[in-house]
Design a protein around this motif. Structure first.
Motif, PDB file in Angstrom:
ATOM      1  N   LEU A  17       0.816  -1.199   0.000  1.00 48.45           N
ATOM      2  CA  LEU A  17       0.000   0.000   0.000  1.00 48.45           C
ATOM      3  C   LEU A  17       0.842   1.236   0.000  1.00 48.45           C
ATOM      4  N   ASP A 467      -2.288  -0.112   8.060  1.00 49.75           N
ATOM      5  CA  ASP A 467      -2.902  -0.421   6.773  1.00 49.75           C
ATOM      6  C   ASP A 467      -3.058   0.769   5.847  1.00 49.75           C
ATOM      7  N   HIS A 468      -2.650   1.964   6.261  1.00 51.49           N
ATOM      8  CA  HIS A 468      -2.764   3.119   5.371  1.00 51.49           C
ATOM      9  C   HIS A 468      -1.818   4.223   5.826  1.00 51.49           C
ATOM     10  N   GLY A 482      -3.896   3.224   0.737  1.00 58.12           N
ATOM     11  CA  GLY A 482      -3.912   1.998   1.520  1.00 58.12           C
ATOM     12  C   GLY A 482      -5.309   1.435   1.648  1.00 58.12           C
ATOM     13  N   SER A 498      -4.104   1.840  -3.998  1.00 61.52           N
ATOM     14  CA  SER A 498      -2.656   1.739  -3.909  1.00 61.52           C
ATOM     15  C   SER A 498      -1.974   2.995  -4.417  1.00 61.52           C
ATOM     16  N   LEU A 771       1.198  -1.318   6.030  1.00 63.31           N
ATOM     17  CA  LEU A 771       0.774  -0.600   4.836  1.00 63.31           C
ATOM     18  C   LEU A 771       0.721  -1.455   3.587  1.00 63.31           C
TER      19      LEU A 771
END
Length: 792
Positions: A17, A467-468, A482, A498, A771
Motif C-alpha cells: 500500500l 494499513d494506510h 492503503g 494503492s 501498509l
C-alpha cells in the motif's frame, strides 16, 4: 503464470500500500513496422536514479497496422480444419510486420464455416491452457477481436473445443511493443472515453449494401482528436438481410482480406482496435448481404511521441487470461445477492473486475490480476447457456447506461472482447435485454494504466498506520493511500487504493496522523478533524459511527500537535497539556480509568509537554525538560517504568526511568524509542535494540550515531534519520546492528517505513507487514518512490 520475462504477477488488492504501483504500458503494432527512429515514451518524472521505479517488463505501447492475415487453415499449408480437442501452435511474431519481441497482438480470431457448436481458446504458447474463451460458434462463421498475449518467441496456441469442426482465421489489427525497447513512430497510448455512438446507419445513410464502400469520419467526433492513430470501437451489424461479413480499414488505403464482423441474419457486435487514416476516417464494405451498421467508441490511441498527451493516456499490460465472473457458479446480485441464477430478463447485475479477491471469488471467478489504478480492462464478455435472443450492455457501475451494445446473442453462446471501465466502485453493470435469463462469463486478458509520476509537494507525513498512510501536500490538502474498509482514506468511499487519493474537503492542514483504521488532521485554526473507523469513539465527534469524510473533534481548540493510536487519539494543546479520546480498555487515555470516551478529556497530571507519539495502545510525551513519560498498554514493557515482568498497564503517565536529554521520540506498535542530545538512540519495549528480550528499561542501540529522528513500526522494526540525510534501520532478533538503507539520501523526515525527501517526494520500504493489503504482493527491501496516479 505469465511468460517468463514478465515482472508483473497478478497484483492483489493493495500492492504494497505504500508504493502506489508503477505505471504499466501497452502498445499496438502496425502491420508493417516502418523504418523509423525510436520513439521516446512518456515516462515517470525524473527521480533519483537509485529510487527509479522501473516499469513492468511487459508494459507496452500499441502500434496499429493495416489489417493483415497471419493464420488461415483453409490455405495450402494452413493445417486444415480443426477437429474436436485439436490444438495447434502458430508463429505470429515475425509475420505481418509484428516483431518477434511483441508482447501481444490485437487480433481478429474467426471460426469459419464451423460444423456444429463449439468454442476456441487462444493463449501464449508454452503456458498452461486457460479457461477463457476467445470465440464461441454455433454452425456459422463468427469473429472476435481483442488483445492476445504472445509467448517470448512470438507464438500462440489455439484449441478447438466442443463437438464441432471449424476452420480458423486470425487477422492482425496491430501489436503491442514493450516500451523497454525501440518503438516505431506509430506506437500509441490509449485514452479512455465514455462510450459514444459515432455511426448509426439507421438514422443516417441507410443500410450498407453489398459492394458499396462507405467512409465515415471518426476523428473530431466523440472526443477523438484528429491526431488519433486508432480507436477502440464496437462495430455492430444490425438487422442484416442474411449471412455476410464486414471489413473495416483506414480510409484511403487498400482493402485488406481481414474480416471484422461476421453476421448471419441476426445482429452481432465485435469490439477491437480499428486503425484510422491520417485524416481520422475509416472505410467499411459489406459482403454477401446488406446490413445496418452501428459504431460505438470506447477510447482512442494517440502517438506516444506526441508532445501534449492527455493526463489519462495509458499503456497496455497483458496478463494471464483470468476468469473474474461466471454466473453459472454465482448469482444475480441486484436485489438478492445470494440467489444461484443467471441475470434475469431486462435486469442489471453488477460485477467486480479489479483486485478485490474475495468479491471476485464470490462471483464465480478465480481472483483478478487487475490493479486498482487501471483505467481500462481488456476483457472477453460471453453470453452462455439458457440463451434466447437478446443483447448485453456493459458500462461502469457508477455511470449512466450507454446506448452501446457489447454482446448480441441469438440462441447460441457468443463472446466479444472489449475495453471495459469499472468506475470508482471497481464494478461494471451488465444489463440483459432479453425475454429470458442469460448466464454471463467475463475473462480479463490485460489492462491499461497511465504513466505515473512520483507523489510530490509533500510537506509532512503522519505516523503511518498498519494499513494506510496520509501526507500533507503544499497548500494544506491531504492525500492518503492503503486500505479503506472504514473510510480511513477520507474520500467518502470504502474503496482501497494503492495510489494516493485526496481527502474530501480538507484545506489549511498543518499535520496529519493515522491509526489502526482512522486518521486525523490538525488544522491551521488549531482544531482537529478525524475520519475512518469510530467503533470506540476515536474520531472524537461524540458518536461511534464511522465517517468517510473528515468530521470535527467535538469541543477541541488550541491543538498544536496530534497523535493517533489503534482506536484512540490525543492532542497536545497550547497550554502544554494533553487531551485524549476513544478506546480506554488498556488505559490508553491516561485518565486513571478504563472507561472510553467519544469526546476529548485531559490526561491526568500531565503538563509541560513538548511533543507526543502513540503506538497501538500506548502514548509517550516528551516534556520540556528533556524527560519522557508514558501511559497505556504495557504488556511488553513499552511504558519504560523499569518494573519487572509481568508488566501492567499504566492508567496515568509514568516517567521513563533513566532517560534524560531527549530531543525526540518515536513509538511503534509495542515499543518506544528516543533520540538523545548526543544523537544516539535508546529503545524499550518489545524485543528492542540488540537485546533479544523485551525490556522496560531504555536500552542504547549500538552502532548508531548521528541520529536526528527515530521511528518504530510493526512488531519490532526501527529506523533512524541521520543528520547527513540518510536512514539506518534495524529489527531486533533479525538485524542487531543498524544498516543504512541503500539509495536513500536528502531525507527530511521519517515515519514508519516511509521518508519525505528534500524534493518533497516520498519513498517507502520494507516487508514489515505495514501498509499493504491482503493477497500476493511484491516485497520491496529497498526504498521505492510512492507513485501518484488516477483511479478510474
Amino acid at each position: 503464470m505469465s511468460r517468463a520475462r514478465s515482472a508483473a504477477a497478478p497484483f492483489a488488492l493493495l500492492i504494497p500500500l505504500l508504493l502506489g504501483a508503477p505505471a504499466v504500458l501497452v502498445t499496438p503494432v502496425a502491420a508493417a513496422v516502418p523504418a523509423a527512429a525510436a520513439v521516446p515514451v512518456a515516462a515517470p518524472a525524473a527521480a533519483p536514479a537509485d529510487l527509479a521505479n522501473p516499469l513492468p517488463e511487459l508494459a507496452s505501447a500499441y502500434v496499429p497496422i493495416t489489417p493483415c492475415r497471419v493464420v488461415d487453415t483453409r490455405r495450402s499449408g494452413g493445417g486444415g480444419r480443426m477437429g474436436r480437442d485439436v490444438q495447434r501452435t502458430w508463429q505470429v511474431g515475425g509475420s505481418c510486420g509484428v516483431p518477434t519481441g511483441a508482447t501481444a497482438v490485437e487480433a481478429s480470431v474467426s471460426a469459419v464455416a464451423p460444423v456444429g457448436t463449439g468454442y476456441l481458446r487462444v493463449w501464449p504458447a508454452g503456458l498452461a491452457e486457460p479457461k477463457d474463451t476467445v470465440v464461441n460458434y454455433a454452425g456459422r462463421g463468427i469473429t472476435n477481436t481483442g488483445p492476445i498475449q504472445l509467448s517470448a518467441t512470438g507464438k500462440v496456441s489455439g484449441k478447438n473445443l466442443g463437438s464441432a469442426t471449424t476452420d480458423v482465421v486470425i487477422d492482425i489489427q496491430g501489436y503491442y511493443a514493450a516500451v523497454s525497447g525501440s518503438l516505431p513512430a506509430s506506437a500509441s497510448m490509449y485514452v479512455s472515453l465514455a462510450q459514444c455512438r459515432v455511426v448509426d446507419t439507421r438514422s443516417s445513410g441507410g443500410p450498407l449494401t453489398v459492394g458499396n464502400h462507405r467512409t465515415w469520419q471518426i476523428g473530431g467526433h466523440c472526443g477523438v482528436p484528429a491526431t488519433a492513430t486508432a480507436v477502440a470501437a464496437s462495430v455492430s451489424a444490425v438487422a442484416p438481410a442474411g449471412v455476410g461479413f464486414l471489413r473495416v480499414w483506414p480510409a484511403g488505403t487498400a482493402e485488406p482480406t481481414a474480416t471484422f464482423v461476421n453476421y448471419a441474419g441476426a445482429g452481432i457486435t465485435n469490439s477491437g482496435a480499428v486503425q484510422l487514416s491520417t485524416s481520422g476516417a475509416v472505410t467499411a464494405l459489406a459482403y454477401a448481404h446488406a446490413t445496418q451498421v452501428v459504431i460505438d467508441i470506447q477510447g482512442y490511441y494517440l502517438p506516444a511521441a506526441e508532445s501534449r498527451l492527455p493526463s489519462g493516456a495509458a499503456f497496455y499490460v497483458p496478463v494471464d487470461p483470468t476468469r473474474v465472473v461466471d454466473t453459472r457458479n454465482f448469482y444475480y446480485n441486484e436485489d438478492n445477492p445470494h440467489v444461484d441464477r443467471p441475470i434475469p430478463a431486462n435486469k442489471v447485475a453488477r460485477y467486480y473486475l479489479v483486485d478485490d479477491q474475495e468479491q471476485i471469488r464470490e462471483q464465480g471467478g478465480g481472483g483478478s490480476p487487475i490493479p486498482s489504478q487501471a483505467v481500462g480492462v481488456a476483457a472477453s464478455v460471453s453470453a452462455v447457456q439458457r440463451l434466447g435472443s437478446g443483447f448485453l450492455r456493459v458500462w461502469p457501475a457508477d455511470a449512466g447506461e450507454p446506448q452501446a451494445t457489447l454482446v448480441n446473442y441469438a440462441g447460441a453462446g457468443i463472446t466479444n472482447t472489449a475495453i471495459l471501465r469499472a468506475g470508482a466502485t471497481d464494478r461494471v453493470a451488465v444489463r440483459n435485454y432479453s425475454g429470458t435469463a442469460v448466464d454471463v462469463v467475463i475473462d480479463v486478458v490485460g489492462y491499461y494504466q497511465v504513466s505515473q509520476q512520483p507523489l510530490s509537494g509533500v510537506t509532512a507525513i503522519g505516523r503511518t498506520a498498519n494499513d494506510h498512510a496520509c501526507v500533507v501536500i503544499t497548500g494544506g490538502s491531504v492525500k492518503c493511500w492503503g486500505a479503506n474498509f472504514h473510510g480511513q482514506l477520507g474520500d467518502d468511499t470504502i474503496r482501497s487504493s494503492s495510489v494516493p487519493v485526496a481527502v474530501t474537503g480538507l484545506t489549511g492542514v498543518t499535520a496529519v496522523a493515522t491509526g489502526g483504521s482512522n486518521s486525523c488532521a490538525l488544522m491551521g485554526d488549531t482544531t482537529v478533524r478525524c475520519w475512518g473507523a469510530n467503533t470506540s469513539g476515536q474520531l472524537g465527534d461524540g458518536s461511534t459511527a464511522d465517517r468517510g469524510t473528515p468530521t470535527p473533534v467535538t469541543g477541541l481548540t488550541g491543538a498544536i500537535a496530534i497523535s493517533v493510536g489503534e482506536a484512540f487519539a490525543c492532542a497536545l494543546l497550547q497550554d502544554r497539556t494533553v487531551d485524549c479520546w476513544g478506546a480506554n480498555g488498556n488505559a490508553q487515555l491516561g485518565n486513571g480509568t478504563l472507561t472510553g470516551t467519544t469526546t476529548p478529556g485531559p490526561v491526568s497530571g500531565l503538563t509541560d509537554v513538548a511533543s507526543l507519539s502513540s503506538g497501538s495502545g500506548h502514548t509517550c510525551a516528551l516534556l520540556t525538560d528533556g524527560t519522557v513519560t508514558c501511559w497505556g498498554f504495557n504488556s511488553f514493557g513499552q511504558i519504560g517504568d523499569g518494573t519487572a515482568a509481568p508488566w501492567h498497564n499504566a492508567k496515568i503517565p509514568q516517567p521513563v526511568v533513566g532517560l534524560a536529554g531527549v530531543t525526540s521520540i518515536g513509538l511503534g506498535s509495542y515499543s518506544s524509542c528516543a533520540v538523545l542530545t548526543d544523537s544516539t538512540v535508546s529503545c524499550w519495549g518489545r524485543a528492542t535494540g540488540e537485546d533479544a528480550f523485551n525490556t522496560s528499561v531504555p536500552h542504547p542501540v549500538s552502532g548508531l550515531s548521528g541520529a536526528a529522528e527515530v521511528t518504530a513500526f510493526g512488531v519490532a522494526s526501527y529506523c533512524a534519520r541521520r543528520t547527513d540525510g540518510t536512514v539506518s534501520c534495524w529489527a531486533s532478533q533479525q538485524i542487531v546492528t543498524p544498516a543504512q538503507l541503500p539509495g536513500l539520501s536528502s531525507v527530511t523526515s521519517i515515519s514508519g517505513p516511509c521518508a519525505v525527501l528534500a524534493d518533497h517526494s516520498v519513498a517507502c520500504w520494507g516487508d514489515t507487514g505495514d501498509l499493504r493489503g491482503s493477497g500476493p504482493y511484491p516485497k520491496p527491501t529497498t526504498p521505492t518512490l510512492v507513485w501518484s496516479g488516477p483511479r478510474w
